[in-house]
Design an enzyme around this catalytic site. Structure first.
Site: not given
Lengths: 339, 339, 339, 339
Positions: C148-150, C152
């Site tokens: 997921g972006c958060y 990472t």
């Protein structure tokens, strides 16, 4: 592998030229300079961290000439004509992103830029770097005057028309809108976030300095002088230009014929896309690319054609076109580093 | 009808103070000044066209004192302490929107603002203009130090807690985010549109000059010194501050008790709204208003309370609060001109 | 030359994956599909005009399997686990950008995503695609769960610390801020321009579904379970995530030691840049790149470390990392197509 | 004190009408309704928290008629003509912010709005609510058709000219740019943040539905039919319209004469400001106000006049003008609640 220098690397178009060349297999940037900011380039532009070890220096002509084959001048106008003569004399190629070598009439330059021109000798030799019109000249040029951002969008939008229908055109109105980076990176009240964000305005109404550049190169294509009405606006976005152009015809307009004209004119041009009927271009489809997108809309009853063109002002309107010109001057594939 | 002067009317909080007072029935602005910009006020601020005939002048203490009963100083810090002594001596009321009279410890002022304080005599007399805490003192004050924008949002968010649960608190972290107008209207590279738009960053991490102001006024409320961790960020919007505050408790937390505490503390306060469970505040609900909105969220397992507060940095964080203070000082209804 | 299919090409991460692969010399995208939008890909995304003749189709597993060696699933969660089993069975490689194969505990998945997991068999086999931690596993994987972006930005910011100082850490608070594209391209009231522009807010305070993913992979690195406090905010920008992370230590902190730890941990990692003391990262330095920039700030008195990390949520937080994973899985240079 | 109902209070212009009336001393809003959203108004619009206890209800004509003297219809077109007949029959005053009663020719309405008109009886009686032109009629009206946002800016910009120089005008081109709230609050892909932010585009080129409204009311003023060219663009801002209008004259233009014409026409109009030579209007000078700012620029050689007008599309373009109309209909000071 050619060796390249970038003057004015602390500005937006200097940075973007550098970034484009990082991805270009046949070029190495070996020299970068700026007027007021010196030191490691990746400290001036933290986004380059890990990508370069170059030092940004105060410009030193001797050193620059020793190191480089070709120069990009991403400096303010008047600064270009200070250094260009020496670079050309040393047999270097020069791509000037400033306005210094675009206008051919000294009086025009002095009227619109409010300074005397200092390098009339090379002014005559400079080739206007719009590849779609002057590709053959650019191939042989040692000095290319990279077009202004507004003129690029305007001339590409109008070239097919004025070059074949010039005498049919009654008048041309260009309502132009630009993102903020078009003004460069200079620090002024008018470009502060608080003055630009969540607003919209016209500026330099009827007296923008790009007017004579547009008229000059359109007139060259036409069988009669072109004299456009040109009004510019500031959009609260970083990048992109959109021009809504109203062309009043004298006689009836045939939409199919016009459309064929444009499709044929740009048939082999990679970086100009004529949109299908019903589609309209927008900034986000060209930002970050070297494309110019063009739409055509006709109002038959009014004998009026509306052409809308968009470009990324820093790409096709500056650095991207400069790299395209370099590719042509150096015999590289014209699209290298640009797709 | 009182007569008011605004110094620093060419800045954002000067303008907004002027606009708020235009709608205030008991006040007339009769004098406005600025440092570098003079002439008709409606030329400096075209949005005032048709609303005022005032001339913005270079500050002239004698003239200002003759004309006015009360002054708003919307000037940069250090400029306030240059003029305040003379205004007070002439028995004028002064509301200072700068930082000059907020900190009481000279060493703090000199450490964080990096200049010597020049008016220590009045420093001691100045009342901190946060009406929700110091209303009675403001009533009698002749000099009010209008709170900073970040401290307003922080202190209102924490006052109910530190004033009753101080000894229960292990640590406080304030993660603050502000719109660009918080930095005023000064012209700097870092606040250019091209540097702020479509980005986000932290700045002055752990050393923002509002830290001692927050600590001072929270410590006054608490039975032990408060020492917050304070990190600030810049949001690409014109107006508004949001602070996400993490309070680590030593012992178990009772959400209902905390919620009751806040509701009771602000029960009669018009300009503080404690949100219902499940709701979170956002900038657009307070921008253009004098409200501070506060939400409470509890993580029981971690003994952690998250308080989120938002204000319009130019309203409750500057001009709105200044007008609120004026209303109190002059015996007007506290909400006049603010709803 | 491998042949690739992209499912979900009508979303932002599907488009960006496609654009990145256009510039990748060893890959050809031969199949693209979407759920509700079909037809020429360059009509769905006008910016691709002139760059592709692919048709976007309704997903047809048989056809896709015939054509492709490897698939990117840029689809909403739950859609991935519907198609993955069949693709794996046909011996295809799969990089899943959704959340379906990230959490290993079924109860966690069902609690946070509120659906039953349908493919528990492959869940166990999926490798978490954070190359900086799991490069060796990714090399051999046929199914990669792209982070997921958060998570990472959070895990890269904390990995050096929790992997060596886990027992020293008292608590971790992650104050996260994301641009709007993090929510994908779905059409909802809350993501309308008029609801997001010129505002700022927290959302899903203390209950964002990325929390268990962050805790799971940090706990694997640490000698004790990690349980972060996680609060998310929406920034009015298109792209980018910035996380301000507060780590409370039990004992004294040695800044030099911490800094050495990070520098050593990421010494050979191309896509993580640990900033020099005094510098803070910002979105615009990483947007459009696959970099994660990290800064370290220490408050010695409070035994507190502040780590700030930024990524482009669509690049290192989605498509860029997915391409990085593909490069590793296929034995290409890990940076290909990403610089 | 009149009692007012607002239908469509969940939209942007419904909310703003409500907020304006909160500050109006002679009006009390006693009834608000919306189609799909019900409950406490301050939950629908959290910014109203603490300012109202009204319940937003599903529209109930009987109840509404019992409670109110006057109605604002801030509903989508076609919804207005469903309720207006009943309200008028009950002798209520109605101000319709939709398009339903603006066009007088049924065929025009049906062509441009693509539905049949259902209330032809009242269509004829409706007065066009542009106070600067129809103040006397508005005074006596029971049904006012509040003008569209684009037409307000266009007609105010052109009225002085077409009403006295109609026969001199060769052609009129209106290049219009609007903020996003002009499209209302409906949820569509095209108005998502990710589709509008950091871009700019033209839309409905040459076929926007406001064209016939502009032509109708300009033609009424002129001694010959007016038929403008009208192209609209979307600006990535919340509020504001700017129109750049090109008027081609047949004969020579006298700038002083034109300027006198405008100054005289708007001499007593509070809400129209004709700017001094050299100044250009911009959105931020009118947003949040009921002003229309107008500039005049002449290109003598081309016999061309450029008029630029700006308004806040939600104020003078919708709610502000609606309140202005209410003031006139009820005999209040026309500026009440608007300054």
């Amino acid at each position: 592998m050619i060796k390249v220098g970038i003057l004015g690397v602390s500005g937006y178009s200097g940075l973007l030229t550098f970034e484009l060349l990082l991805g270009h297999p046949d070029v190495r940037v070996v020299y970068v300079s700026a007027n007021n900011t010196h030191g490691p380039l990746n400290e001036i532009w933290p986004r380059l961290n890990g990508k370069t070890n170059l030092q940004c220096q105060k410009f030193d002509a001797k050193k620059a000439i020793e190191l480089c084959d070709l120069f990009f001048l991403a400096v303010p106008h008047t600064a270009s004509m200070d250094v260009t003569p020496r670079l050309l004399k040393a047999n270097k190629k020069v791509i000037d992103l400033s306005a210094d070598y675009r206008l051919k009439d000294l009086k025009d330059y002095e009227k619109w830029y409010e300074v005397k021109h200092k390098d009339t000798r090379n002014l005559a030799k400079a080739v206007y770097g719009l590849p779609e019109l002057y590709r053959q000249d650019i191939k042989k040029a040692s000095l290319v005057a990279n077009p202004g951002c507004y003129p690029t969008a305007a001339i590409l939008a109008l070239a097919p028309l004025v070059s074949s229908q010039g005498s049919q055109i009654e008048s041309i109105i260009i309502d132009a809108k630009s993102g903020v980076s078009g003004a460069g990176r200079k620090v002024t009240q008018g470009l502060m976030f608080g003055e630009v964000h969540e607003t919209f305005k016209a500026y330099k109404v009827l007296f923008h300095q790009h007017t004579p550049e547009i008229n000059l190169y359109l007139s060259k294509l036409s069988d009669k002088p072109v004299d456009v009405t040109f009004v510019t606006h500031l959009i609260p976005v970083n990048r992109g230009i959109l021009e809504t152009i109203y062309i009043q015809f004298k006689d009836d307009l045939d939409e199919t014929k016009i459309r064929n004209l444009y499709n044929k004119f740009y048939k082999t041009e990679k970086f100009v896309r004529v949109l299908s009927p019903g589609l309209q271009p927008e900034l986000k489809d060209v930002v970050g690319t070297n494309y110019c997108d063009i739409s055509l809309s006709v109002c038959k009853e009014k004998k009026l054609l509306v052409v809308i063109s968009v470009i990324d002002n820093l790409m096709k309107g500056a650095s991207g076109q400069a790299v395209q010109n370099m590719n042509i001057m150096c015999g590289f594939n014209e699209q290298k580093g640009l797709l």
